[in-house]
Design an enzyme around this catalytic site. Sequence first.
Site, PDB file in Angstrom:
ATOM      1  N   CYS A  45      32.941  45.552  41.053  1.00  0.00           N
ATOM      2  CA  CYS A  45      34.196  45.636  41.799  1.00  0.00           C
ATOM      3  C   CYS A  45      35.397  45.193  40.981  1.00  0.00           C
ATOM      4  O   CYS A  45      36.542  45.427  41.382  1.00  0.00           O
ATOM      5  CB  CYS A  45      34.107  44.801  43.071  1.00  0.00           C
ATOM      6  SG  CYS A  45      32.764  45.297  44.171  1.00  0.00           S
ATOM      7  N   HIS A 105      38.242  49.888  49.993  1.00  0.00           N
ATOM      8  CA  HIS A 105      37.580  49.349  48.803  1.00  0.00           C
ATOM      9  C   HIS A 105      36.836  50.436  48.031  1.00  0.00           C
ATOM     10  O   HIS A 105      35.602  50.492  48.049  1.00  0.00           O
ATOM     11  CB  HIS A 105      36.622  48.245  49.236  1.00  0.00           C
ATOM     12  CG  HIS A 105      35.940  47.527  48.121  1.00  0.00           C
ATOM     13  ND1 HIS A 105      36.480  47.393  46.850  1.00  0.00           N
ATOM     14  CD2 HIS A 105      34.735  46.867  48.076  1.00  0.00           C
ATOM     15  CE1 HIS A 105      35.649  46.714  46.090  1.00  0.00           C
ATOM     16  NE2 HIS A 105      34.581  46.386  46.807  1.00  0.00           N
TER      17      HIS A 105
END
Length: 413
Positions: free
Chosen positions: A88, A358
């Site tokens: 991420c 996201h």
Amino acid sequence: MITQNIYVAGIGITNFGKQLDRSVKDLVSQAVTAALQDAGCEPSQIQAAYFGTAGQGYIEGQTSVPGEVALRAMGISGIPVTNVENACATSSTALNAARLYVASGEGDICLVVGVDKLFSLDRAKSFGVFNGAWDVHDTEAQMALLSGLGSSVQPPTGTPEPGQRSPFMDIYANLSRLHMEAFGTTQRQLAAVAAKNHNHSTLNPIAQFQYPMSVDQVLNDRIVSWPLTLPMCSPISDGAAAAIVCNEHGLKKMAHRSRAIRVLASVLRSGSDRQAHEFDRHLCHLAALQAYEIAGVGPGDMSLAEVHDATAFAEIQQTENLGFCKFGEGGPLVESGATTLGGRIPVSVSGGLISRGHPIGATGLAQIYELVTQLRGEAGGRQVENARLGIAENGGGFIGVEEAAAVITILGR
């Protein structure tokens, strides 16, 4: 030591959300074109590119050279392209590398891209991206370690068991329970984070979710992994973001140079084998201390922050790591209203991962997009008054009891 000023001269972003009708190339083209136009930069002026994606290889099979493929499709070729994958924290890692590239004098103008398309007609593929973001050779021991955290804190009697489980949401749930056990953090404080970020997202036109929620609505929603309910957890997303990074010499070539924002610090760090209760040794806290020292500022100087709220608990944890309150006081901090737009230190006024969305490879640059927009005074209804300094925390993967990697970025005008 970097001795010259480094700038983000241009930024671009797509909407985040479910975009099955658009390809990675489409998303990259939109974000990069917007960043070039924002900076007043021609594609021919780009001397290098750092291209971040965390899921494209797994979902599409486009491994090894995704950056070269996507950028050539929009006419950018003949330059060095470095592909970056760091869970991420992928695109913030790419930004860190681009900063070093232009600081070294190897080139003056560098393109940074982050993209992922996580929605798939094959749901197993959509969620399977996350399965490799920890030590795949030691998953049983890893889960045993985490499941033992906060063992004295148990769900209320009658709490329904979730259906399909997400290993990463279980990780965050275990960390939440540890924090509850150690400091008395409450589920209602977690809900306050989620409600805040959902309300912030109503002011962000590119956010995946743009509807308000109350604390009680968050608490009464479906359990994902107690104490986390669905609105406390970030969704999967499709999207891309891009930035033009340059040094002083490169900035002189930008048509819109007066709008550039300085990169005061960018610290990339990996985790360590700390004990779970050693909160002050968390990699994000150590990276933040280093970033503050490099930038010559402190937590009290920050106008706003974007943090990696993969879950509501993560925001509580990261406000502590960034020094906005003492360890254990992140819950009361959000309840006080200090982290809300208009508060002492607004956090994730973009809506954060929870509501903005996201798309793993684009998330770090999405945070940079928000900070740059805020520091320019161009955020409209979500504008933080007199914003001068902003900090972003972007973590990725998981090893032991913390993220595998994290990047702390401080920007200023």
